[in-house]
Motif scaffolding. Sequence first.
Motif, PDB file in Angstrom:
ATOM      1  N   SER A 134     -11.733-126.691-111.601  1.00 16.13           N
ATOM      2  CA  SER A 134     -11.975-126.996-110.141  1.00 16.13           C
ATOM      3  C   SER A 134     -11.178-128.144-109.883  1.00 16.13           C
ATOM      4  O   SER A 134     -11.115-129.350-110.702  1.00 16.13           O
ATOM      5  N   ASP A 165      -7.590-131.128 -97.020  1.00 11.81           N
ATOM      6  CA  ASP A 165      -7.573-129.802 -96.537  1.00 11.81           C
ATOM      7  C   ASP A 165      -6.616-129.700 -95.388  1.00 11.81           C
ATOM      8  O   ASP A 165      -6.866-129.855 -94.245  1.00 11.81           O
ATOM      9  N   ALA A 178      -3.312-124.825-101.193  1.00 10.52           N
ATOM     10  CA  ALA A 178      -3.478-123.740-102.092  1.00 10.52           C
ATOM     11  C   ALA A 178      -2.133-123.462-102.780  1.00 10.52           C
ATOM     12  O   ALA A 178      -1.920-123.277-104.113  1.00 10.52           O
ATOM     13  N   TYR A 179      -0.969-123.431-102.208  1.00  7.92           N
ATOM     14  CA  TYR A 179       0.333-123.435-102.523  1.00  7.92           C
ATOM     15  C   TYR A 179       0.690-124.361-103.805  1.00  7.92           C
ATOM     16  O   TYR A 179       1.152-124.227-104.768  1.00  7.92           O
ATOM     17  N   ILE A 189      -1.357-126.246-105.443  1.00 10.33           N
ATOM     18  CA  ILE A 189      -2.247-126.199-106.608  1.00 10.33           C
ATOM     19  C   ILE A 189      -1.843-124.776-107.446  1.00 10.33           C
ATOM     20  O   ILE A 189      -1.382-125.076-108.783  1.00 10.33           O
ATOM     21  N   LEU A 190      -1.651-123.892-106.983  1.00  6.30           N
ATOM     22  CA  LEU A 190      -1.446-122.633-107.756  1.00  6.30           C
ATOM     23  C   LEU A 190       0.172-122.162-107.942  1.00  6.30           C
ATOM     24  O   LEU A 190       0.305-121.601-109.099  1.00  6.30           O
ATOM     25  N   ILE A 233     -10.741-117.077-106.994  1.00  2.49           N
ATOM     26  CA  ILE A 233     -10.391-118.144-106.338  1.00  2.49           C
ATOM     27  C   ILE A 233     -11.393-118.662-105.287  1.00  2.49           C
ATOM     28  O   ILE A 233     -11.486-117.794-104.461  1.00  2.49           O
ATOM     29  N   GLN A 293     -12.062-121.612-102.126  1.00  8.00           N
ATOM     30  CA  GLN A 293     -12.121-123.007-101.645  1.00  8.00           C
ATOM     31  C   GLN A 293     -13.286-123.109-100.658  1.00  8.00           C
ATOM     32  O   GLN A 293     -13.556-122.605 -99.798  1.00  8.00           O
ATOM     33  N   PHE A 298     -11.454-127.125-104.827  1.00  7.17           N
ATOM     34  CA  PHE A 298     -10.759-125.795-104.933  1.00  7.17           C
ATOM     35  C   PHE A 298     -10.962-125.238-106.232  1.00  7.17           C
ATOM     36  O   PHE A 298     -10.519-126.149-107.386  1.00  7.17           O
ATOM     37  N   PHE A 314     -10.630-122.340-109.393  1.00  4.58           N
ATOM     38  CA  PHE A 314     -10.155-120.713-109.716  1.00  4.58           C
ATOM     39  C   PHE A 314     -10.480-120.337-111.338  1.00  4.58           C
ATOM     40  O   PHE A 314     -10.782-121.419-112.116  1.00  4.58           O
TER      41      PHE A 314
END
Length: 418
Positions: A269, A275, A280-281, A283-284, A297, A299, A309, A311
Amino acid sequence: MALIVQKYGGTSMGSIERIREVARRVARFAQEGHQLVVVPSAMAGETNRLLGLARSLSADPSPRELDVIASTGEQVSIGLLTVALHQLGLKARSYTGFQVRILTDDAHTKARILSIDDANIRGDLNDGNVVVVAGFQGIDERGNITTLGRGGSDTTGVALAAALKADECQIYTDVDGVYTTDPRIVPEARRLDKVTFEEMLELASLGSKVLQIRSVEFAGKYQVKLRVLSSFTDVGSTDMGTLITFEEEDMEQAIISGIAFNRDEAKISVLGVPDRPGIAYAILSPIAEANIDVDMIIQNASTEGMTDFSFTVHRNEYRRAMDILESKVKPAIKAKGVVGDDRIAKVSLVGIGMRTHAGIASKMFGALAGEGINIQMISTSEIKTSVVVDEKYMELAVRVLHRTFELDKAPTQEKMKP
Ligand code: ADP
Ligand code: ASP
Ligand code: MG
């Protein structure tokens, strides 16, 4: 006369006596007039032993050399099995993956089959041989030895069946078919005579080790008739095991077919992230760039513009993912923190009946709540519901769900009613 591909797993090949038994079973089919291609795995425990030897020299051995080492287990098996077949008076010839030319990509330790040259095999079959092909291994374009990932002999078997347009691919193992869940965890688990291809795909991808996921993908793509059976029955047994079927026969179809579980994941996490678009981009994408696969995943809804966030990743890649998040992502997006847990397990209900029946998920959550098991993450698709729970409750969760959904009992017309 049919062309049959038979794959025998590690336990089935576990000793000289077991190899003799495999040879006797092959001989029986040959005597019935069938053409046979046989794919053995390494003897039980051998792949682990070989990989252990490499790891005793290095904490991080080269994947290319791991494949050179691990592939030898299957080479021993094909030679031994072929000698055992000769002893029974059969004509037989063995091939390694590279001798056949099972061409794969170059992703060492998890390579994918690209094509199979069937010329040698066809020639030998036409000359009346049983052809014995090493499972789990191939060769890349540049001649490097590759392996197909743990459990990969299943995929060799199915891919050969597809390439040869075999009438059937039989996967022989130490259980007599696909069960409602792993019979080692739930002794009341019931064997399924049939399971749909779609359900088998989900069960395999969610952790049921009985078939490697890629073997099921191949079977689907090339419409291979695939069966799971026991090599521990009498050699003359006519038991049909479990058929992976492409038809959905509604009348006999249970709502839930099975429960899969998996201890291979870890949860991460990223806490207190702003926000806004692109988070998301941010992080991933560094995770994806490091070739780490992400599964579930989540959020959370934000409060005061901040959110968490979470996953999951494979447990083997947990450390690497945590390092990337701590060193690169956290400072870049000014997150409050990164926390992780590698003691989680995923438990999944699978069944095509879920498409048409509401309330399955809530019944599942109710049953887990009844045992005081906390659900950490949830993910659903048309035919599955998965939850992440503390690893120490995994077996309890599987047993409770098996009981709640009465999977030990054959589906009846009554149970089919909405
Ligand atoms: P092999 O060495 O023959 O490839 P595996 O150990 O890979 O055998 O797979 C067979 C094992 O899969 C069984 O012994 C059983 O414990 C496990 N298993 C997990 N889920 C299931 C299931 N739903 N049905 C049958 N077996 C299962
Ligand atoms: N011997 C390999 C393994 O242990 C491949 C297999 O058994 O399918 O993973
Ligand atoms: Mg296996």
